[in-house]
Every structure is written in C-alpha cells, then in structure tokens.
Design a protein around this motif. Structure first.
Motif, short mmCIF file in Angstrom:
data_model
loop_
_atom_site.label_atom_id
_atom_site.label_comp_id
_atom_site.label_asym_id
_atom_site.label_seq_id
_atom_site.Cartn_x
_atom_site.Cartn_y
_atom_site.Cartn_z
N SER A 182 27.93 -14.00 -6.12
CA SER A 182 29.02 -14.56 -5.29
C SER A 182 28.52 -14.84 -3.88
CB SER A 182 30.20 -13.59 -5.25
OG SER A 182 29.77 -12.29 -4.87
N PRO A 183 27.62 -15.81 -3.73
CA PRO A 183 27.00 -16.05 -2.41
C PRO A 183 27.98 -16.46 -1.32
CG PRO A 183 26.51 -17.84 -3.94
CD PRO A 183 27.14 -16.75 -4.75
N ASP A 184 29.04 -17.16 -1.68
CA ASP A 184 29.96 -17.68 -0.67
C ASP A 184 31.14 -16.76 -0.37
OD1 ASP A 184 28.44 -20.03 -0.45
OD2 ASP A 184 29.46 -20.92 -2.18
N THR A 222 29.17 -14.08 4.97
CA THR A 222 29.25 -14.19 3.52
C THR A 222 28.14 -13.35 2.90
OG1 THR A 222 27.76 -16.08 3.39
CG2 THR A 222 30.12 -16.54 3.73
N ASP A 260 25.78 -14.46 1.02
CA ASP A 260 24.52 -15.16 1.17
C ASP A 260 23.95 -14.98 2.57
OD1 ASP A 260 22.54 -17.11 0.06
OD2 ASP A 260 23.28 -18.34 1.73
N GLU A 261 24.81 -15.05 3.59
CA GLU A 261 24.34 -14.87 4.97
C GLU A 261 23.83 -13.46 5.19
OE1 GLU A 261 27.27 -18.00 7.36
OE2 GLU A 261 28.02 -16.01 6.78
#
Length: 606
Positions: free
Chosen positions: A16-18, A30, A32-33
C-alpha cells in the motif's frame, strides 16, 4: 510473516505505497515516502559505520523524522537507542556512554541536546541515494532496541530487546486486536517508554497509520486528533482527558497500560466515549512490551484482571522458595518465552540476578518481575502490588532507590526517602550542613534540590514536593518505615496574598487559572503550581501553553526551576538569555544570604 520489525514494514509499504503512514502536525507521510526516506538514510548510516551489533542513538523531536530514523537504523542491522531531547543532558550522556554508542542521529532542532563524544549525523543534510539499498543480514536474535529504565542501584539500566521478541509481540497484537480499526493509532508515548514500540509498529506493520503527538495530554491540540481510532494511554492520563472532555471523537479502541486499572475508569471510558473495546495490558520492558492483554467487558463487575498470559508466554506465580502457588494465593510473577530480553547492557551481575534459570524448562531462563500477583481459578492474573520499591507514575517505571540516591547526592541533604501518593512523587529529606543551621529557607532549599534533580533526571522522576524532616522514621529493625512518612504539610502562607501585577504575571495567572480551574485574580504569585492542585500531567500542558503564549520554548525542567508565577515571570522577562539554572542559582544565593541575615530557623521540622 516477517522475522524483523523493519522487513514487516517494508512488505506493507510494497502492498500500500500510497496509503498514509504517519500523521503529525509537521505533515503527512505515505508508506512509500516513509519507506524511501528511511532507505536513503540507512544508506548514509551504513557509510557512517552503522551495522549489526552497533547501537545508534536517535535524538530527534516528535516529527515524522523520528519514525524515519527508527526504521533507517533498523534497516542497517543496528539497534536504536532512544534519546529523548527533553531528557537532562547528564542522563543522555550516561545512556550513550553506558551503551557504547558511537553514532547519534539527530536534527538541527535537537542538535544542541546531543551528548558530546559520538559522531553525529544530522537529518536534512545532503543524503546520497546510491544504486540501491544493500541487504544487511538481520536475524531474529539480533538486538532491535535498547531502552533504559530506572535502576535500584541509583543508575539506569539498559534493556536489550531482540527482533524475535518484537515480532512475537506483534503476532499476539494481531490476535488481540483482530477486527479493530488501526487506521489511526495514537503514538503519544516517549520513545524511551516501550509502549512506543507497539504504538508505532502495530500500525506500520499492518497497514494502519500512526498519529504522532507530543504526548497524550497534547492530543486535543493535534491537527489530526480526529484521525485517532485506537488510543494507547495510561489510566491517570485518561482521567485527565475525560475531565477535559478532550478525547478524540473517533476513538473506538482504548488500550490501558503502565498503571493499575480500576473498574471505575473502565466504566467511565465506555460511558463517556465512543469506544466499544477497552483493554488492560500488562508487561515489563524485559518481556517486550506486553505479556498479557485483557478485553474488559462493558457489563462486567469487579476490578479488571491482567488477563491470561499471551500465547508463548510462560508465567509462573512462585513463593520465596521458587515453588508454584495455587490459584488465589499471592506470589512473585516470573515470565519466560520468546519475548524475553537478552538482559541488561553491561550489567552481568544484575542480569544474572533477574534472569534466572527456569526450573520447569531445561536450558531456558525466566525473568523475576518483582510484581506480586495471583492466578484466578480461570487462569488469569490478578495484580497485588510490588515486592520491592519500584513504582509506576504515568506509565513510567521508577525505582525509588534511584530517586533517593539522587536526593542524597545533593550537598544540602543528609538522608532521603521517596514515595508516590495521589499520583505525585514526594521526596523526604533530612537537611545537612548549612541547611540545618538556618542558612537556607525552606523555599530556597526546595528550589535548589528540585533544580539540581531536574538537571539530572527525567521530569517524571523529579519530586513534586520536598518535605523536610528532622529524621526519617525507622521500623524496629532499623530500616526505613515508608508507611510512617508523614503526609506533605499544607502550603504555609508567610503573609497576605500577592495578586498578579505585571503583564507577564497576569498572563501566567490566566494560564494557571485555565489549567487549575481557578480565578486568575485570586492566584497568589508566590504559590507553587503543585500547591494549588497541579500535577505532572498539567505541568506538561503548562509548558506547552506557555511556549505558545510567550513565543519562547518552555520545558518541563524549567518549571521545576521556577515553581511560582513570580519567579516564572522574572525568568520570562529576563532579557539576558541566561539559562534557567544560572538564573536560579543566582537567586538562590541571594535568598540564602537574606535568610542568614534574618536568622531564620533551620527547616528541620517539615
């Protein structure tokens, strides 16, 4: 399932990167960040010498950078040593020295708090992102973090917790909190308190989000308070939140820990919030956060138990001869299992005293918790007190012997004792030297002692009140009789009330009145905050409100140096830029000279 804390997070970031991973007043990250920032920082840390078996200090304020730092350190194979920037410099220096930490990660805002000696990596400086993260082999037995707890010898001791114990704890949290909404898990505990591990990773390893706040009492001020669905809190703080009507509106799960939980508070939590699940969690740091978690029913009666031991946890209730006690009979609780710590850092003797051979499992160890409990007929644990002088205050573990060692270390003190009463830490001292001969007034002596302790100890270990005695009460055997220590005397008035007069005093009185529910014009500027009904929780809020009102950083230790409105106003109006300790010392010396000239009596009676 992953076998390390950080790999479980990385797997979730891929899924769930976003999705939001962190909410804080400093912004939102997020998955990913958070993953990319921690990966890039890990590369730099490896270049700086981080790696398996290397402790790395993290001296970072409570922003998303804190979580980036923790994950980055774990990804290098190092273990992290939390260094709260608000802790006294002496305490932080000891932790770094004792653990052998040679590398500390910090930010520009916290750089001044970093202990001297170790190499320092500052976030925000250029971070080179190479071709990719180099895999670092980490096995479940590797140390994940070191947390320092109060020590009965007068020195804090570091508990080394391994990845395998953390992963086992998270697996149990999956079982306990199945079906709970983890979309907003409050992270209000200091990273120097092991509940922070559950707060952070129960969310990040399962797709939830962390709502990062300064502390639980600051939760109502958070811009993302309405995101909190899962609240972890100590009972005393929960009472304060409920009293203020400040519980986030979307909370559905409340997890209590760190202090004994009473049925009255459980009923209140169900009645005054939208919570549909209330849990009582128990566990020492040495057992990796929690050893048992009990869902307390809404329509139950009687005081909550600690629940049954978690799967995999071996729990024994033993007498002084290490023999099992039958149900209903009190004994000391010993625990074993996959969550058991490696022991204490550089404390082989203390480790051997507390981590002892398990007579019921060949080759295994068990930990002597010092907690007195009894098994119920249905296999749950009921708390019965402590076998030693360890106490809990706001969830923090405090060895009274450490507080007493620091008190007695003050040159003005001959003997000392400490107890907790009504959620306040009280210090008792027999003055020494000039203090007994009348050079010091009671107020000056209290300020000298508390200012010195505030420079050495975390704020939860600094006594709220100092009581002066001619001698400590002793039991017939010659040992200190804590039960005979007197109640703190009511604050004495040396004259008519002095109302707030200067603009700063008036502004401070308005803040005090708001927190203490008092009329500002009726507050004596020479009355101490604690004497007017304040406590350590309100002290945290006071520091925050003063910082906002005066646009000047105010820390809780500053409030131990200046305990009334008059002295606080003098410090705030002082344009010299002098540190609180310097201002306090100068005023105390002047006060001592005035007291000597007046020939005041020694403070030996109270």
């Amino acid at each position: 399932m992953s076998d390390t804390l950080h790999s479980a997070f990385v797997e979730q970031a891929v899924k769930s990167p976003d999705a939001p991973a962190v909410y804080s007043d400093a912004g939102v990250l997020t998955y990913d960040e958070l993953n990319e920032r921690s990966r890039a920082l890990a590369e730099r840390l490896v270049a700086e010498g981080a790696g398996p078996g290397v402790p790395v200090g993290i001296c970072v304020e409570r922003t998303p950078d804190l979580l980036v730092s923790i994950l980055a350190v774990l990804r290098t194979g190092s273990c992290y040593l939390p260094l709260d920037p608000n802790y006294p410099a002496e305490r932080l220096a000891f932790m770094v020295r004792d653990s052998g930490t040679r590398l500390v990660l910090t930010t520009p805002a916290s750089l001044a708090a970093c202990p001297a000696g170790p190499a320092v990596v500052v976030l925000g400086e250029a971070v080179r992102t190479g071709a990719g993260e180099r895999p670092v082999p980490v096995v479940p037995g590797d140390t994940a973090y070191i947390i320092y707890t109060s020590g009965s010898t007068g020195r804090p001791k570091g508990v080394a917790i391994h990845h395998g114990g953390c992963v086992a704890m998270l697996a149990d949290m999956d079982r306990v909190f199945a079906g709970c909404d983890l979309s907003g898990v409050s992270a209000a505990s200091s990273v120097c308190f092991d509940m922070s591990v559950m707060e952070i990773f129960a969310a990040l390893c399962r797709g939830g989000a962390v709502v990062l706040v300064e502390s639980a009492v600051h939760l109502p001020d958070s811009r993302y308070a309405d995101k909190v669905t899962h609240l972890n809190v100590v009972p005393s703080v929960m009472n304060s939140l409920l009293d203020a009507g400040a519980l986030p509106p979307r909370v559905r799960t409340v997890v209590f820990g760190g202090e004994p939980l009473r049925r009255k508070l459980v009923d209140r939590a169900y009645r005054e919030t939208g919570a549909d699940r209330v849990y009582n969690a128990y566990g020492p740091t040495e057992g990796t956060v929690f050893c048992s978690v009990k869902l307390v029913s809404k329509d139950g009666s009687g005081e909550p138990t600690l629940g049954a031991p978690s799967p995999g946890v071996r729990a024994y209730v033993l007498d002084e001869n290490v023999r099992p006690q039958p149900a209903g009979v009190l004994g000391e609780l010993y625990i074993g299992g996959p969550g058991l710590a490696h022991g204490y850092v550089n404390r082989p003797r203390t480790t051997a005293e507390r981590f002892v051979p398990d007579p019921f499992r060949d080759g295994e160890l068990m930990y002597r918790t010092g907690d007195v409990v009894a098994f119920t007929e249905d296999g749950e644990l009921r708390f019965g007190g402590r076998a030693d002088h360890q106490v809990k205050l706001r969830g923090f573990r405090i060895e009274l012997e450490e507080v007493e060692a620091r008190l007695t270390g003050c040159p003005e003190v001959r003997e000392s004792a400490a107890v907790v009463r009504d959620n306040k830490l009280i210090g008792y001292v027999v003055p020494e030297g000039d203090a007994r001969d009348g050079v010091w007034s009671n107020a000056a002596l209290q300020s000298a002692i508390t200012s010195r302790l505030a420079a050495e100890l975390p704020e939860h270990m600094v006594p709220a009140t100092i009581v002066f005695l001619a001698a400590l009460p002793l039991a017939p055997g010659g040992k200190l009789d804590r039960a005979a220590l007197p109640e703190p005397p009511a604050p004495a008035s040396d004259g008519p009330m002095t109302a707030p007069g200067t603009p700063t005093e008036i502004a401070l009185a308005e803040i005090w009145g708001q927190l203490l529910d008092l009329e500002p014009t009726g507050i004596d500027v020479h009355a101490a905050f604690y004497d007017l009904g304040g406590d350590s929780l309100l002290l945290v809020r006071l520091a925050r409100l003063m910082t906002r009102r005066f646009d000047r950083r105010v820390r809780v230790p500053d409030l131990f140096s200046f305990r009334d409105i008059s002295s606080l106003a003098g410090w705030l109006d002082d344009d010299s830029g002098a540190a609180p300790e310097a201002v306090t010392s100068a005023r105390l010396r002047a006060g001592a000279r005035r007291a000597a000239l007046r020939g005041r009596a020694a403070p030996t009676g109270r």
